[in-house]
Scaffold this motif. Structure first.
Motif, PDB file in Angstrom:
ATOM      1  N   ARG A  60       0.836  -1.212   0.000  1.00  0.00           N
ATOM      2  CA  ARG A  60       0.000   0.000   0.000  1.00  0.00           C
ATOM      3  C   ARG A  60       0.864   1.252   0.000  1.00  0.00           C
ATOM      4  N   ALA A  63       2.017   1.578  -3.561  1.00  0.00           N
ATOM      5  CA  ALA A  63       0.933   2.013  -4.438  1.00  0.00           C
ATOM      6  C   ALA A  63       0.592   3.488  -4.254  1.00  0.00           C
ATOM      7  N   SER A  64       0.774   3.996  -3.037  1.00  0.00           N
ATOM      8  CA  SER A  64       0.461   5.400  -2.762  1.00  0.00           C
ATOM      9  C   SER A  64       1.590   6.346  -3.160  1.00  0.00           C
ATOM     10  N   PHE A  90      -2.127  -3.120  -6.729  1.00  0.00           N
ATOM     11  CA  PHE A  90      -2.980  -2.140  -6.053  1.00  0.00           C
ATOM     12  C   PHE A  90      -3.051  -0.829  -6.845  1.00  0.00           C
ATOM     13  N   ALA A  91      -1.916  -0.403  -7.382  1.00  0.00           N
ATOM     14  CA  ALA A  91      -1.897   0.846  -8.148  1.00  0.00           C
ATOM     15  C   ALA A  91      -2.730   0.724  -9.427  1.00  0.00           C
ATOM     16  N   PHE A  93      -5.233  -1.714 -10.106  1.00  0.00           N
ATOM     17  CA  PHE A  93      -6.601  -2.218  -9.998  1.00  0.00           C
ATOM     18  C   PHE A  93      -7.306  -1.829  -8.696  1.00  0.00           C
ATOM     19  N   GLY A  94      -6.644  -1.087  -7.838  1.00  0.00           N
ATOM     20  CA  GLY A  94      -7.250  -0.718  -6.571  1.00  0.00           C
ATOM     21  C   GLY A  94      -6.821  -1.642  -5.444  1.00  0.00           C
ATOM     22  N   ASP A  95      -7.043  -1.181  -4.229  1.00  0.00           N
ATOM     23  CA  ASP A  95      -6.640  -1.925  -3.032  1.00  0.00           C
ATOM     24  C   ASP A  95      -7.593  -3.093  -2.801  1.00  0.00           C
ATOM     25  N   SER A  96      -7.203  -4.258  -3.278  1.00  0.00           N
ATOM     26  CA  SER A  96      -8.077  -5.430  -3.192  1.00  0.00           C
ATOM     27  C   SER A  96      -7.272  -6.659  -2.782  1.00  0.00           C
TER      28      SER A  96
END
Length: 204
Positions: A60, A63-64, A90-91, A93-96
């Motif tokens: 995370r 990704a941030s 995560f970057a 497709f989103g935090d999943s």
């Protein structure tokens, strides 16, 4: 006339290589997805933690856009490739976390497929099929698919290194040697324990 044991061992499987590959990879993927969606929460042999080694937290941060700024001491013990890989997911497709588990399942299927390929190349098609299915359904490998450990990703790297080594040793070419070095190097970026095995292949 009686068949010799050697000729008997070389007997081909009653299925095409493509069919065997689909069988191995399909069995591995189905077993891994069953572990992700059903088995992991039902089992009681292993404690279930969301992020036991902080890999999701590191991903995370990546990704941030913060990279590993807060994880200097952690990186002394853990190589960066796996959190970079998850951070990239995560970057994009989103935090999943569920997506990571599904990607783990795909990694497991790819591992079983390469085990099948190594077995059929080095030994016989029957040996490759047995090895591939054993890998696909092995409890110790399936145990890590739904967890946020590095083991599924690392096993893929080790198997890819072994596959690249088998191809290089079977027919040495500059391209195959380069591919082996690239795969071994990437695996070492996941965990440095990959280096001794790669060096042993080079010295073979």
């Amino acid at each position: 006339p009686t068949r010799s044991p050697a000729r008997h061992l070389q007997r081909r499987l009653p299925m095409a290589p493509r069919t065997a590959a689909l069988l191995v990879s399909g069995a591995a993927l189905l077993a891994a997805l069953a572990m992700v969606f059903v088995g992991w929460r039902l089992q009681s042999a292993v404690l279930v933690f969301d992020d036991p080694y902080g890999y999701l937290k590191m991903a995370r941060s990546v990704a941030s856009g913060n990279g590993f700024d807060c994880f200097g001491a952690v990186l002394n013990r853990r190589a960066p490739l796996y959190p970079l890989f998850v951070g990239g997911l995560f970057a994009a497709f989103g935090d999943s976390p569920r997506l990571v588990q599904i990607v783990h399942a795909l990694c497991h299927a790819a591992t079983a497929l390469m085990v099948w390929e190594i077995g059929r190349r080095r030994f016989t098609p029957r040996a490759g099929l047995v090895a591939g299915l054993a890998c696909a359904l092995h409890p110790s490998l399936l145990r890590y698919v739904a967890d946020f450990h590095i083991e599924t990703f690392l096993t893929l790297g080790f198997t890819a290194t072994a596959f690249a080594a088998e191809r290089m040793l079977a027919r040495p070419t500059p391209a195959r040697a380069l591919a082996f070095g690239a795969v071994a190097g990437l695996t070492a970026l996941a965990k440095a324990v990959a280096l001794p095995g790669a060096l042993a292949v080079v010295l073979w």
